[in-house]
Design an enzyme around this catalytic site. Structure first.
Site: not given
Ligand code: NDP
Length: 251
Positions: A9, A12, A64, A147, A160, A193
């Site tokens: 990843g 970007r 992935v 995270s 998540y 972020i």
């Protein structure tokens, strides 16, 4: 001899900033991405890293979340740079924003497969290319993007949060298992972020989000690249979770 780093990843957002940091630190950088639309971004980033830091780069498209694709990514790396991989940054991630009744099995499986299973696949496939040359004085590093969702609960982010706290347990266990072999494993747990993950959010919502952060502002990708730089140059740090988050988890 030049050192090699893979980042998943890396096209970007946070991954892009970390890929640049890897180049700055002198690594040859393997940039992975998934979507056709990110090919040009990844190619341009690879050219920029080469130009700016004089290292070599490789761009590999791979999903992935799939073991076979991870195998192809590692094989392409070894074919180009040899059977010594020094750094693996597991960073690819996606999110749903859905309550846990309406969410579909396909949606939460995609999050777990991308955010957690890919970290296991890549680590499993890369470790053989680390243990063959690592020791106390020639360390290898695995850095996993978790995270604040892995440290606290977040509404509408159960899948998540499960993936991101899973990463933390995985990081600690791998750190312990390979500590004596010169392989360090750490996690970075970013707070909010500014990346594409937040770009769909309008200014009022961004202001509201910023107001939930004790420092009062949303972080920048450079905050996370800085944490990566610290980890890679800190030989006594392993099994840790570094969390640049503006004080979010202190509340
Ligand atoms: P972006 O959406 O900006 O970038 C996501 C990256 O992951 C892209 O490079 C994307 O590739 C790649 N990716 C997604 N799925 C796959 C896959 N199956 N295979 C390969 N690559 C894939 O996200 P961020 O930069 O914001 O996030 C990066 C990491 O940081 C994630 O793990 C995220 O969970 C974590 N994070 C982000 C926070 C934030 O506020 N932004 C906060 C906390 C953690 P492509 O371009 O091809 O789609």
């Amino acid at each position: 001899m030049a050192k090699t780093a893979i980042i998943t990843g890396g096209s970007r957002g946070i991954g892009e900033a970390m890929a640049l940091k890897l180049g700055e630190l002198g690594y040859n950088v393997v940039i992975n991405y998934r979507s056709e639309s990110s090919k040009v971004l990844s190619d341009n980033l690879a050219a920029k890293i080469k130009d700016q830091y004089g290292v070599d780069t490789l761009v590999v498209r791979a999903d992935v979340s799939k073991y076979d694709d991870c195998e192809n990514l590692v094989k392409a790396t070894v074919d180009k740079f040899g059977d010594k991989i020094d750094v693996l940054v597991n960073n690819a991630g996606i999110t749903n924003n859905c309550n846990f009744i309406d969410i579909t099995k396909e949606q939460y499986e995609a999050v777990i497969n991308t955010n957690l299973m890919s970290f296991l696949h890549m680590t499993h496939l890369v470790l053989p290319y680390m243990v063959n040359h690592s020791d106390k004085d020639n360390q290898c590093c695995i850095v996993n993007t978790s995270s604040v969702g892995g440290l606290t609960g977040v509404i509408n982010q159960a899948d998540y949060c499960a993936s991101k706290s899973g990463i933390i347990g995985f990081t600690r266990a791998i750190a312990l298992e390979f500590a004596g072999k010169g392989i360090r494993c750490n996690a970075i747990a970013p707070g909010m972020i500014m990346t594409d993950m937040l770009r769909g959010v309008n200014q009022d919502e961004l202001n509201a989000l910023a107001a939930t952060i004790p420092q009062g502002f949303i972080g920048d990708v450079s905050d996370i690249a800085g944490a990566l730089g610290y980890i890679l140059t800190a030989p006594y740090v392993t099994g840790q979770v570094i969390s640049p988050n503006g004080g979010f988890v202190l509340q």
